[in-house]
Design a protein around this motif. Structure first.
Motif, mmCIF file in Angstrom:
data_model
loop_
_atom_site.group_PDB
_atom_site.id
_atom_site.type_symbol
_atom_site.label_atom_id
_atom_site.label_comp_id
_atom_site.label_asym_id
_atom_site.label_seq_id
_atom_site.Cartn_x
_atom_site.Cartn_y
_atom_site.Cartn_z
ATOM 1 N N THR A 1 -30.201 50.283 -46.848
ATOM 2 C CA THR A 1 -29.734 49.791 -47.960
ATOM 3 C C THR A 1 -28.322 48.943 -47.854
ATOM 4 O OG1 THR A 1 -31.033 50.923 -49.368
ATOM 5 C CG2 THR A 1 -29.182 49.672 -50.519
ATOM 6 N N TRP B 1 -32.512 45.849 -49.839
ATOM 7 C CA TRP B 1 -33.344 46.943 -48.932
ATOM 8 C C TRP B 1 -33.973 46.155 -47.869
ATOM 9 C CZ3 TRP B 1 -38.656 46.887 -48.455
ATOM 10 C CH2 TRP B 1 -39.158 48.234 -47.972
ATOM 11 N N LYS C 1 -25.069 47.441 -49.748
ATOM 12 C CA LYS C 1 -24.569 47.321 -51.154
ATOM 13 C C LYS C 1 -23.267 46.565 -51.057
ATOM 14 C CE LYS C 1 -26.816 51.755 -52.832
ATOM 15 N NZ LYS C 1 -26.386 52.893 -53.399
#
Lengths: 113, 114
Positions: free
Chosen positions: B76, B22, B78
């Motif tokens: 974010t 984040w 990932k």
């Protein structure tokens, strides 16, 4: 694509000595930025050069942008232990409209007292 | 002025697992960048957002990496599934505008994939 190369990869300097690190781009740049990363830290902005042949000074650091805007150098005089870290140049290509920076691999500077 | 915030600072996972990072940029900064920095190398841009839109993701391995910045503020990144070669520091940076702007880096997330 655009590539940015830095030499030397490592620089061992005796405290008080001067040294220069060089940055070369495969393409003409719009501008070049220099960052310093201390061991275990993150890159911190030092300076930006925009004009052909531009020279800027920050205390003991002198930055230069080449006439052809394809190379740059960083010269440090009277090196101190606080100068330890990795110095990165990052170039923005002339054709890049979104400000993308291409970072070099950096010059890691070690200072011996 | 608060700097760029990132979490977590460190993450250790096994290969094939998933992980998310984040980033909260400096307030008011329109441009957000995610970089991957492998030990001994310079930061490599993975993805660049201008507000909530992607303007460059040419070096993002899209088969396993994804990123979003839904409201044009925090973001974010990932990885799913992770590989050994993903071990690196993931740096988030932000800038006020886009062209010729100083980039402000966060402290980074050090990822180790075992």
């Amino acid at each position: 694509g655009q590539q940015v190369m830095q030499i030397p990869q490592y620089q061992h300097v005796q405290e008080g000595e001067d040294f220069t690190t060089y940055c070369n781009s495969s393409t003409t740049l719009s501008n070049i930025q220099w960052y310093k990363q201390r061991p275990g830290g993150h890159p911190v902005f030092l300076i930006q050069l925009v004009k052909s042949g531009e020279v800027k000074k920050q205390k003991r650091l002198t930055f230069q942008f080449g006439e052809a805007k394809k190379n740059s150098s960083l010269h440090i005089t009277a090196t101190q232990t606080t100068d330890v870290g990795t110095y990165f140049c990052a170039g923005q290509g002339k054709t890049d409209s979104w400000g993308k920076l291409q970072f070099g691999a950096g010059t890691q500077v070690v200072v011996t007292p | 002025e608060a700097g760029v915030a990132q979490s977590p600072r460190y993450k250790i996972i096994e290969k094939r697992q998933s992980v998310a990072f984040w980033c909260n940029p400096i307030s008011g900064h329109a441009t957000l960048y995610w970089y991957q920095q492998i030990l001994g190398q310079g930061p490599k841009l993975l993805i660049q957002f201008q507000n909530n839109g992607v303007v460059d993701d040419s070096q993002l391995p899209k088969d396993r990496f994804s990123a979003e910045r839904l409201k044009g503020v925090d973001s974010t990144l990932k990885i799913q599934p992770a590989k050994l070669e993903d071990s690196a520091v993931y740096l988030c940076a932000s800038s006020l505008r886009k062209l010729a702007d100083t980039q402000y880096f966060g402290p980074g997330t050090r990822l180790t994939v075992l």
